[in-house]
Write an enzyme that holds these catalytic residues in place. Sequence first.
Site, PDB file in Angstrom:
ATOM      1  N   ALA A 181      -9.782   7.868  13.297  1.00 13.64           N
ATOM      2  CA  ALA A 181      -9.664   6.444  12.732  1.00 13.64           C
ATOM      3  C   ALA A 181      -9.417   5.538  14.741  1.00 13.64           C
ATOM      4  O   ALA A 181     -10.529   5.297  14.687  1.00 13.64           O
ATOM      5  CB  ALA A 181      -8.584   5.697  12.313  1.00 13.64           C
ATOM      6  N   ALA A 182      -8.483   5.756  14.943  1.00 14.69           N
ATOM      7  CA  ALA A 182      -7.800   5.215  16.672  1.00 14.69           C
ATOM      8  C   ALA A 182      -8.921   5.499  17.409  1.00 14.69           C
ATOM      9  O   ALA A 182      -9.339   4.438  18.563  1.00 14.69           O
ATOM     10  CB  ALA A 182      -6.337   5.247  16.549  1.00 14.69           C
ATOM     11  N   GLU A 227     -12.953  16.340  19.799  1.00  9.32           N
ATOM     12  CA  GLU A 227     -12.267  16.126  18.789  1.00  9.32           C
ATOM     13  C   GLU A 227     -11.969  17.644  18.142  1.00  9.32           C
ATOM     14  O   GLU A 227     -12.894  18.419  18.817  1.00  9.32           O
ATOM     15  CB  GLU A 227     -12.867  15.617  17.423  1.00  9.32           C
ATOM     16  CG  GLU A 227     -12.850  15.869  16.238  1.00  9.32           C
ATOM     17  CD  GLU A 227     -11.498  16.132  16.158  1.00  9.32           C
ATOM     18  OE1 GLU A 227     -11.119  14.505  16.185  1.00  9.32           O
ATOM     19  OE2 GLU A 227     -10.790  16.332  15.161  1.00  9.32           O
ATOM     20  N   SER A 237     -15.328  10.613  12.545  1.00 10.67           N
ATOM     21  CA  SER A 237     -14.913   9.052  12.348  1.00 10.67           C
ATOM     22  C   SER A 237     -15.088   9.027  10.673  1.00 10.67           C
ATOM     23  O   SER A 237     -15.828   8.576   9.459  1.00 10.67           O
ATOM     24  CB  SER A 237     -15.722   8.161  12.117  1.00 10.67           C
ATOM     25  OG  SER A 237     -16.159   7.757  13.753  1.00 10.67           O
ATOM     26  N   CYS A 280      -7.569   8.914   4.419  1.00  6.79           N
ATOM     27  CA  CYS A 280      -7.516   8.109   2.799  1.00  6.79           C
ATOM     28  C   CYS A 280      -8.281   8.693   1.582  1.00  6.79           C
ATOM     29  O   CYS A 280      -8.068   8.893   0.241  1.00  6.79           O
ATOM     30  CB  CYS A 280      -7.735   7.189   2.594  1.00  6.79           C
ATOM     31  SG  CYS A 280      -6.843   6.149   4.626  1.00  6.79           S
ATOM     32  N   ASN A 326      -6.560   1.506  12.878  1.00  4.57           N
ATOM     33  CA  ASN A 326      -7.644   1.164  13.182  1.00  4.57           C
ATOM     34  C   ASN A 326      -7.462  -0.267  13.979  1.00  4.57           C
ATOM     35  O   ASN A 326      -7.919  -0.319  14.764  1.00  4.57           O
ATOM     36  CB  ASN A 326      -8.638   0.865  11.278  1.00  4.57           C
ATOM     37  CG  ASN A 326      -9.046   2.100  11.039  1.00  4.57           C
ATOM     38  OD1 ASN A 326     -10.278   2.500  11.764  1.00  4.57           O
ATOM     39  ND2 ASN A 326      -8.781   2.670  10.101  1.00  4.57           N
ATOM     40  N   TYR A 360      -5.965 -18.379 -11.214  1.00  4.97           N
ATOM     41  CA  TYR A 360      -5.828 -18.623 -12.490  1.00  4.97           C
ATOM     42  C   TYR A 360      -6.919 -18.132 -12.892  1.00  4.97           C
ATOM     43  O   TYR A 360      -7.618 -19.189 -13.076  1.00  4.97           O
ATOM     44  CB  TYR A 360      -4.553 -18.856 -12.467  1.00  4.97           C
ATOM     45  CG  TYR A 360      -4.068 -19.119 -14.329  1.00  4.97           C
ATOM     46  CD1 TYR A 360      -3.926 -18.269 -15.372  1.00  4.97           C
ATOM     47  CD2 TYR A 360      -5.141 -20.448 -14.582  1.00  4.97           C
ATOM     48  CE1 TYR A 360      -4.373 -17.830 -16.576  1.00  4.97           C
ATOM     49  CE2 TYR A 360      -5.080 -20.645 -16.328  1.00  4.97           C
ATOM     50  CZ  TYR A 360      -4.646 -19.165 -16.768  1.00  4.97           C
ATOM     51  OH  TYR A 360      -5.332 -19.049 -18.782  1.00  4.97           O
ATOM     52  N   TRP A 394       1.249 -18.375 -15.023  1.00  3.59           N
ATOM     53  CA  TRP A 394       2.084 -18.235 -13.451  1.00  3.59           C
ATOM     54  C   TRP A 394       1.768 -16.847 -13.489  1.00  3.59           C
ATOM     55  O   TRP A 394       2.582 -15.492 -13.749  1.00  3.59           O
ATOM     56  CB  TRP A 394       3.359 -18.029 -14.377  1.00  3.59           C
ATOM     57  CG  TRP A 394       3.712 -20.001 -14.452  1.00  3.59           C
ATOM     58  CD1 TRP A 394       3.622 -20.714 -15.458  1.00  3.59           C
ATOM     59  CD2 TRP A 394       4.511 -20.955 -13.170  1.00  3.59           C
ATOM     60  NE1 TRP A 394       4.564 -21.726 -15.136  1.00  3.59           N
ATOM     61  CE2 TRP A 394       4.927 -21.789 -13.492  1.00  3.59           C
ATOM     62  CE3 TRP A 394       5.073 -20.220 -11.745  1.00  3.59           C
ATOM     63  CZ2 TRP A 394       5.202 -23.038 -13.094  1.00  3.59           C
ATOM     64  CZ3 TRP A 394       5.204 -21.354 -11.303  1.00  3.59           C
ATOM     65  CH2 TRP A 394       5.681 -23.350 -11.404  1.00  3.59           C
ATOM     66  N   ARG A 414       9.521 -17.236  -7.704  1.00  2.00           N
ATOM     67  CA  ARG A 414      10.278 -18.617  -8.741  1.00  2.00           C
ATOM     68  C   ARG A 414      12.554 -18.215  -8.897  1.00  2.00           C
ATOM     69  O   ARG A 414      12.963 -18.770  -8.268  1.00  2.00           O
ATOM     70  CB  ARG A 414      10.030 -18.717  -9.619  1.00  2.00           C
ATOM     71  CG  ARG A 414      10.312 -20.634 -10.255  1.00  2.00           C
ATOM     72  CD  ARG A 414       9.133 -21.036 -10.663  1.00  2.00           C
ATOM     73  NE  ARG A 414       8.923 -20.127 -12.135  1.00  2.00           N
ATOM     74  CZ  ARG A 414       8.704 -20.494 -13.267  1.00  2.00           C
ATOM     75  NH1 ARG A 414       8.021 -21.210 -13.333  1.00  2.00           N
ATOM     76  NH2 ARG A 414       9.151 -19.581 -15.036  1.00  2.00           N
TER      77      ARG A 414
HETATM   78  C1  LIG Z   1      -4.877  12.437   2.331  1.00  2.00           C
HETATM   79  C2  LIG Z   1      -4.065  10.940   3.304  1.00  2.00           C
HETATM   80  C3  LIG Z   1      -4.427   9.848   2.739  1.00  2.00           C
HETATM   81  C4  LIG Z   1      -4.297   9.108   3.233  1.00  2.00           C
HETATM   82  N1  LIG Z   1      -4.536   7.484   2.756  1.00  2.00           N
HETATM   83  C5  LIG Z   1      -4.225   6.467   3.162  1.00  2.00           C
HETATM   84  C6  LIG Z   1      -4.484   4.801   2.429  1.00  2.00           C
HETATM   85  O1  LIG Z   1      -4.320   5.462   1.257  1.00  2.00           O
HETATM   86  N2  LIG Z   1      -4.177   3.617   2.953  1.00  2.00           N
HETATM   87  C7  LIG Z   1      -3.763   3.953   4.398  1.00  2.00           C
HETATM   88  O2  LIG Z   1      -3.343   3.014   4.912  1.00  2.00           O
HETATM   89  N3  LIG Z   1      -3.950   5.967   5.018  1.00  2.00           N
HETATM   90  C8  LIG Z   1      -3.731   6.588   4.287  1.00  2.00           C
HETATM   91  N4  LIG Z   1      -3.714   7.567   4.989  1.00  2.00           N
HETATM   92  C9  LIG Z   1      -3.544   7.926   6.629  1.00  2.00           C
HETATM   93  C10 LIG Z   1      -4.762   7.757   7.793  1.00  2.00           C
HETATM   94  O3  LIG Z   1      -5.691   8.508   6.813  1.00  2.00           O
HETATM   95  C11 LIG Z   1      -4.038   7.364   8.513  1.00  2.00           C
HETATM   96  O4  LIG Z   1      -3.411   7.094   8.751  1.00  2.00           O
HETATM   97  C12 LIG Z   1      -5.577   7.598  10.157  1.00  2.00           C
HETATM   98  O5  LIG Z   1      -6.286   8.440   9.380  1.00  2.00           O
HETATM   99  C13 LIG Z   1      -5.092   7.284  11.636  1.00  2.00           C
HETATM  100  O6  LIG Z   1      -5.944   7.869  12.639  1.00  2.00           O
HETATM  101  P1  LIG Z   1      -5.415   8.201  13.932  1.00  2.00           P
HETATM  102  O7  LIG Z   1      -7.224   8.227  14.568  1.00  2.00           O
HETATM  103  O8  LIG Z   1      -4.663   7.443  14.153  1.00  2.00           O
HETATM  104  O9  LIG Z   1      -5.159   9.993  13.063  1.00  2.00           O
HETATM  105  P2  LIG Z   1      -6.219  11.127  12.901  1.00  2.00           P
HETATM  106  O10 LIG Z   1      -7.750  10.463  11.470  1.00  2.00           O
HETATM  107  O11 LIG Z   1      -5.331  12.218  12.281  1.00  2.00           O
HETATM  108  O12 LIG Z   1      -6.676  11.539  13.423  1.00  2.00           O
HETATM  109  C14 LIG Z   1      -6.583  12.236  14.557  1.00  2.00           C
HETATM  110  C15 LIG Z   1      -7.720  12.995  15.408  1.00  2.00           C
HETATM  111  O13 LIG Z   1      -7.289  14.119  16.084  1.00  2.00           O
HETATM  112  C16 LIG Z   1      -7.840  14.910  16.207  1.00  2.00           C
HETATM  113  N5  LIG Z   1      -6.850  15.978  17.950  1.00  2.00           N
HETATM  114  C17 LIG Z   1      -5.548  16.364  17.128  1.00  2.00           C
HETATM  115  N6  LIG Z   1      -5.114  16.582  18.135  1.00  2.00           N
HETATM  116  C18 LIG Z   1      -5.975  17.097  18.804  1.00  2.00           C
HETATM  117  C19 LIG Z   1      -6.388  17.592  20.146  1.00  2.00           C
HETATM  118  N7  LIG Z   1      -5.126  17.887  20.869  1.00  2.00           N
HETATM  119  N8  LIG Z   1      -7.278  17.529  20.558  1.00  2.00           N
HETATM  120  C20 LIG Z   1      -8.749  16.475  20.285  1.00  2.00           C
HETATM  121  N9  LIG Z   1      -8.400  16.644  18.620  1.00  2.00           N
HETATM  122  C21 LIG Z   1      -7.318  16.531  18.782  1.00  2.00           C
HETATM  123  C22 LIG Z   1      -7.097  15.820  14.913  1.00  2.00           C
HETATM  124  O14 LIG Z   1      -8.167  17.021  14.769  1.00  2.00           O
HETATM  125  C23 LIG Z   1      -7.348  14.300  14.570  1.00  2.00           C
HETATM  126  O15 LIG Z   1      -9.151  14.591  14.048  1.00  2.00           O
HETATM  127  C24 LIG Z   1      -3.951   8.720   4.309  1.00  2.00           C
HETATM  128  C25 LIG Z   1      -3.870   9.890   4.838  1.00  2.00           C
HETATM  129  C26 LIG Z   1      -3.801  11.201   4.284  1.00  2.00           C
HETATM  130  C27 LIG Z   1      -3.867  12.651   5.440  1.00  2.00           C
END
Ligand SMILES: Cc1cc2nc3c(=O)[nH]c(=O)nc-3n(C[C@H](O)[C@H](O)[C@H](O)COP(=O)(O)OP(=O)(O)OC[C@H]3O[C@@H](n4cnc5c(N)ncnc54)[C@H](O)[C@@H]3O)c2cc1C
Length: 458
Positions: free
Chosen positions: A13-14, A37, A43, A47, A307, A428, A436, A444
Amino acid sequence: VARTRMVVVGGDAAGMSAAAQARKRRPPEELEIVAFERGRHTSYSACGLPYYAGDVVKDWRELVARTPEEHADQDIEVRTRHEVDAIDLEARRVRVRDLDGDRVVEEPWDVLVVATGSQPLRPPIAGIDLPGVHGLSVLEDGIELRRAVDAGPGRAVIVGGGYIGLEAAEALVRRGVPTALVEAAPQVMNRIDPDMGELVSQAVRDIGVELHLEEKVEAIEGDDRVRAVRTASRTLEADLVVLGLGTRPAVGLAESSGIRLGPSGAIAVNPRMQTPHDGVWAAGDCAESHHLVSGQPVSYHLGTIANKQGRVCGINIGGGYATFPGVLGTAVSKVCDVEVARTGLSEAELEELGLEWEQAVIDSTTRAGYFPGAAPIRTKVLADRRSGRLLGAQIVGKEGAAKRIDVFATAIWNRMNAQEMVNLDLSYAPPFSPVWDPVLIAVRKLAEQVERSLGDRL
Ligand SMILES: Cc1cc2nc3c(=O)[nH]c(=O)nc-3n(C[C@H](O)[C@H](O)[C@H](O)COP(=O)(O)OP(=O)(O)OC[C@H]3O[C@@H](n4cnc5c(N)ncnc54)[C@H](O)[C@@H]3O)c2cc1C
């Protein structure tokens, strides 16, 4: 002009939001983007993993928003199965391990984005590494768990009653696997107040999960694979164990490379998502956020935040200007048909900050009382005792309950007080709410509470 090289560590995501935003603003001739990765996928929706395990989502490919090939079409090079195991801040290089070829290479960067996410807590319990014990974090974990559930385990045990544990419990129940859940605290979903958590614990029992509260797991037993989970009071048979003990920011790489961590344990960043190290940025679960109510640094692990932080980071790297203002910790989840939501601070958190508050808890219905499908919803709101400023809200109820939290989140974001919210022009019609809305009934009551407490003190 020399081409700038942007290296991203972590392809979810990030990291990929940062890459996409930077690419939008700077063409390949100006900016080369390479993401490393560790896993096979990019991507993906972490969740969605519990819903894939529970067969609500049929194919894991549906969870992937963008494959490495699709990123390549945008001139973003992704090398999957490549792990970054060291960062040299001086020489501006990363050391990358090719996990398939077992080759190690050094790669240069001008701009580095650390987006390594978070990782499930794995306390040193005997047997925690036995085959059959699953963490749920990256897509591969979800695929493995799904495979294990497909194999038809006789019994499952979930260790930990946070939202990931509860969503996993729902998945297992949906798949017909007899499931027990062990939680050390007196309630599941620790981050909401006990009076609300109680409703969630009941919802867990109602779907047929054997719930053991205030029990710590002492050992996971088995020889070549998991056989049982042992607490001080009992031994629960298990062919499958899912860990839901919480997460911590994945900062091992950052820490060992000398990147500064903040007080929350996540990577310290400024509002533009820059670390104090020249050219180094961080975003997502591994980066720190600022809590807009408490004013404190926090490490929350939510896709919503990841995100947005990734986007801010990418805009800045692309030459634009954006800041990430902070978080309220707004989150929703559900256990089968019971929805849970929170935003802002809980009573325990207010207590810890030494704040004084008023609160209102009301029971209402999700639709007009006479309308078919009307179901219970409990709403709790907390406000500063003197000013009435909203500090937190929690909701537990059936279909349509949880997303009401967004009204509270918006109000807290805009520093509204309970009195100002009483006449909010919310919608509503009988199929959607009573005339309400529960949100309005709650504020309230809260406003009255604040007035009364002010009166008492005058
Ligand atoms: C089961 C589950 C359910 C969730 N449900 C929700 C929800 O309903 N709502 C919500 O808001 N959030 C939810 N989350 C949280 C959300 O998924 C995370 O906050 C989000 O994925 C974080 O994104 P990120 O990119 O920071 O990290 P990540 O998604 O963890 O991605 C990090 C990536 O970096 C890679 N990586 C790590 N270290 C290295 C390295 N040294 N070299 C190369 N690659 C590396 C990993 O393999 C991974 O793919 C959930 C999480 C899980 C696990």
